[in-house]
Design an enzyme around this catalytic site. Structure first.
Site, PDB file in Angstrom:
ATOM      1  N   MET A 220       0.810  -1.221   0.000  1.00 35.86           N
ATOM      2  CA  MET A 220       0.000   0.000   0.000  1.00 35.86           C
ATOM      3  C   MET A 220       0.846   1.276   0.000  1.00 35.86           C
ATOM      4  SD  MET A 220      -3.356  -0.742   0.046  1.00 35.86           S
ATOM      5  CE  MET A 220      -4.407   0.159   1.187  1.00 35.86           C
ATOM      6  N   HIS A 225      -1.244   3.845  -3.105  1.00 32.36           N
ATOM      7  CA  HIS A 225      -2.544   3.949  -2.435  1.00 32.36           C
ATOM      8  C   HIS A 225      -2.478   4.857  -1.211  1.00 32.36           C
ATOM      9  CE1 HIS A 225      -5.976   2.874   0.092  1.00 32.36           C
ATOM     10  NE2 HIS A 225      -6.577   2.454  -1.009  1.00 32.36           N
ATOM     11  N   ASP A 226      -1.476   4.612  -0.362  1.00 31.29           N
ATOM     12  CA  ASP A 226      -1.357   5.418   0.861  1.00 31.29           C
ATOM     13  C   ASP A 226      -0.314   6.519   0.710  1.00 31.29           C
ATOM     14  OD1 ASP A 226      -3.217   3.761   1.926  1.00 31.29           O
ATOM     15  OD2 ASP A 226      -1.869   2.728   3.321  1.00 31.29           O
ATOM     16  N   THR A 227       0.230   6.646  -0.490  1.00 34.20           N
ATOM     17  CA  THR A 227       1.288   7.641  -0.688  1.00 34.20           C
ATOM     18  C   THR A 227       0.909   8.524  -1.871  1.00 34.20           C
ATOM     19  OG1 THR A 227       2.510   5.960  -1.940  1.00 34.20           O
ATOM     20  CG2 THR A 227       3.119   6.259   0.389  1.00 34.20           C
TER      21      THR A 227
END
Ligand code: NAG
Ligand code: NAG
Ligand code: NAG
Ligand code: NAG
Ligand code: NAG
Ligand code: NAG
Ligand code: NAG
Ligand code: NAG
Ligand code: NAG
Ligand code: NAG
Ligand code: NAG
Ligand code: NAG
Length: 460
Positions: A220, A225-227
């Protein structure tokens, strides 16, 4: 408790709930969100079996396909990122390649099964084992396949997620692991042993045991997605650049680097996609192909390459990468994208408990002129006929042909047993859903019940 018994327990609960409610036509489907304890994962890891199957079935345009998915980035942002720009110059940019819907999970599901079954969220999904996938097509020619999921804690892990054990940040997530969400894969130990992590990718690369089809999901952090796209782009170049000069890896290999979906829901869901690898001829490097493709092309292209039968779902009429189409005499179709958005789901099976699982079109012929996989025909032939005679199908509830227009859509209204013709936007309960469907869902209580019973029987 072992994972399998947890799944079974969840299924039992669902059956009880159905039985208790059997006087009414409303059926709640229960979905587990199992997340085993860290200790259970560690113990399962200690004796997980891993396959290292390889094969060498010659394809028309490539002998190996490696599919890599990044996350949630609008086309222009990805195209402008410097590492992705560098990669683009080593291959062919597909500038008319589309995600199918939002959010992530339905896109992953569709890319191996030929439908997303109207899913409109990222919940725990285990599709019944009578649904076939690309794996069943590969089996007809013993074409080896694997998934490589970064930080999957062990081969065959079926849990909902696996966090970084130091800071508990998102790391591996099931929603980005397409094949494990199909019970036809997850409940088959041989197949489950092909669902591996990046440690196993390194091993297979070094041992020259890479399969002919792989689906690669970075964690992720790395998939953006999280970055952000800078991290995802840098990861992509760091991962792929050494491979592009690895002779074993490159040999007749096609790499597809793509994104699950565009980030902004209100705009067209086109995603930046690059074809790379030894199967891309030198003269086509640093060029652009503007043919319409979408995630279903990730099934139709390997299928045409190895001349396989179809699943009878949206794989049947999906455009085939030109690289393959040119050498198999397939003519891709022009798709008018003027009003296309691909930004919402339709009214169907996973959105409405009363809607039956659509049967694949067992009579369809795919782009390479092959029919539907025999096992799918055997499994679904009767259900297909039943749904046909009940006018279940709309242009979106099943696979197949453009000839089924929205205007011809038939819907069984509510609990009444009379057939009523309705237009695309008059699905009987469309107002109960936040998304307006692009075609009406046909609601057939009797069919949905029998098919749900079938589905639960399969679970147990
Ligand atoms: C490990 O394998 C043994 C023998 O097959 C089995 O009895 C045991 O349940 C397995 N352990 C786990 C944690 O799956
Ligand atoms: C696969 O087979 C082709 C054709 O026989 C051959 O050229 C190629 O070297 C083989 N590749 C591998 C990885 O064995
Ligand atoms: C790719 O094409 C662009 C412009 O068409 C050019 O500036 C660039 O040098 C090319 N890159 C490579 C690696 O050929
Ligand atoms: C990857 O999977 C293998 C095989 O199950 C396991 O032994 C290993 O610990 C996993 N690696 C990571 C980084 O989780
Ligand atoms: C994702 O993987 C990278 C290594 O590829 C690692 O540095 C990073 O910490 C991982 N992310 C998480 C949340 O564990
Ligand atoms: C399990 O998977 C193997 C390998 O793909 C396949 O040959 C076999 O038919 C599958 N078994 C079932 C019951 O689907
Ligand atoms: C899809 O895009 C249209 C046009 O921008 C927008 O009106 C609609 O709200 C979007 N749908 C979703 C579910 O975001
Ligand atoms: C396919 O054929 C067309 C027409 O000959 C050609 O322009 C195009 O470059 C070819 N594409 C690929 C990927 O081979
Ligand atoms: C494609 O068409 C050409 C010209 O008609 C023919 O020579 C070739 O054999 C065909 N290839 C395939 C794979 O059908
Ligand atoms: C199934 O495919 C056949 C052959 O392409 C087509 O004629 C038929 O309309 C399709 N059925 C449905 C329900 O779309
Ligand atoms: C539509 O919604 C109403 C109200 O929730 C419900 O009573 C009815 O059964 C639903 N009909 C269908 C066909 O889902
Ligand atoms: C079709 C398409 O490219 N859709 C959008 C994806 O996101 C970018 C924004 O960065 C838009 O410019 C595109 O129109």
């Amino acid at each position: 408790m072992k994972l399998n018994s947890i799944v079974a327990a969840a299924a039992t609960t669902a059956v009880t709930a159905w039985a208790a409610d059997s006087s009414s036509s409303r059926v709640e489907r229960t979905y587990s969100t199992i997340s085993p304890m860290a200790s259970e994962i560690a113990s399962a890891a200690s004796n997980a079996t891993t396959n290292h199957f390889t094969s060498n079935v010659t394809g028309a345009a490539f002998d190996r396909i490696v599919i890599v998915w990044l996350e949630n980035t609008d086309y222009d942002k990805a195209a402008g990122q410097e590492d992705l720009k560098w990669l683009a110059q080593q291959g062919i940019v597909l500038d008319n390649y589309w995600g199918l819907t939002h959010p992530s999970e339905p896109n992953y599901i569709a890319s191996v099964g030929g439908d997303y079954f109207a899913l409109d969220d990222d919940r725990f999904i285990a599709l019944p084992s009578n649904i076939s996938t690309i794996v069943d097509l590969f089996d007809t020619k013993e074409i080896s396949w694997s998934e490589y999921q970064e930080h999957l804690p062990h081969t065959g892990f079926q849990g909902f997620n696996y966090s970084n054990q130091d800071n508990f940040a998102n790391d591996y997530v099931r929603k980005h692991n397409p094949l494990v969400m199909y019970d036809s894969v997850a409940q088959n130990e041989t197949r489950l042993a092909n669902i591996k992590n990046f440690t196993m990718f390194e091993q297979d690369l070094n041992d020259r045991t890479l399969p002919q089809y792989s689906f690669i999901t970075p964690n992720m952090t790395n998939d953006g997605h999280d970055t952000n796209i800078r991290i995802a782009g840098k990861w992509s170049r760091d991962f792929l650049e050494p491979l592009l000069s690895n002779e074993y890896f490159m040999e007749n290999t096609l790499v597809v680097l793509t994104f699950d979906e565009n980030e902004t829901y209100s705009i067209k869901n086109k995603v930046f996609t690059i074809l790379l690898g030894g199967a891309v001829p030198d003269e086509l490097k640093n060029t652009t192909d503007s043919t319409y493709y979408d995630h279903y092309s990730l099934i139709s292209s390997p299928v045409a390459n190895w001349d396989l039968p179809s699943l009878g779902r949206h794989d049947v009429d999906a455009n085939v990468f030109e690289l393959v189409a040119n050498v198999t005499n397939i003519t891709n179709k022009d798709v008018d994208t003027t009003y296309k958005l691909n930004n919402a789901t339709y009214v169907g099976y996973l959105l409405d408990d009363q809607i039956a699982l659509p049967a694949p079109n067992v009579t369809a012929i795919n782009r390479n002129g092959r029919g539907v996989l025999q096992q799918v025909v055997d499994q679904w032939g009767d259900e297909y006929s039943a749904q046909m005679s009940a006018s279940y199908f709309t242009s979106t509830t099943t696979t197949v042909s453009a000839s089924v227009g929205d205007a011809a859509t038939m819907t069984l209204a509510g609990n009444s047993s009379t057939l009523a013709t309705s237009s695309a936007t008059q699905g009987s309960n469309s107002t109960t859903h936040p998304f307006t469907s692009t075609g009406a869902g046909a609601v057939i209580n009797a069919l949905s019940l029998s098919s749900l019973i079938g589905m639960l029987a399969v679970f147990i």
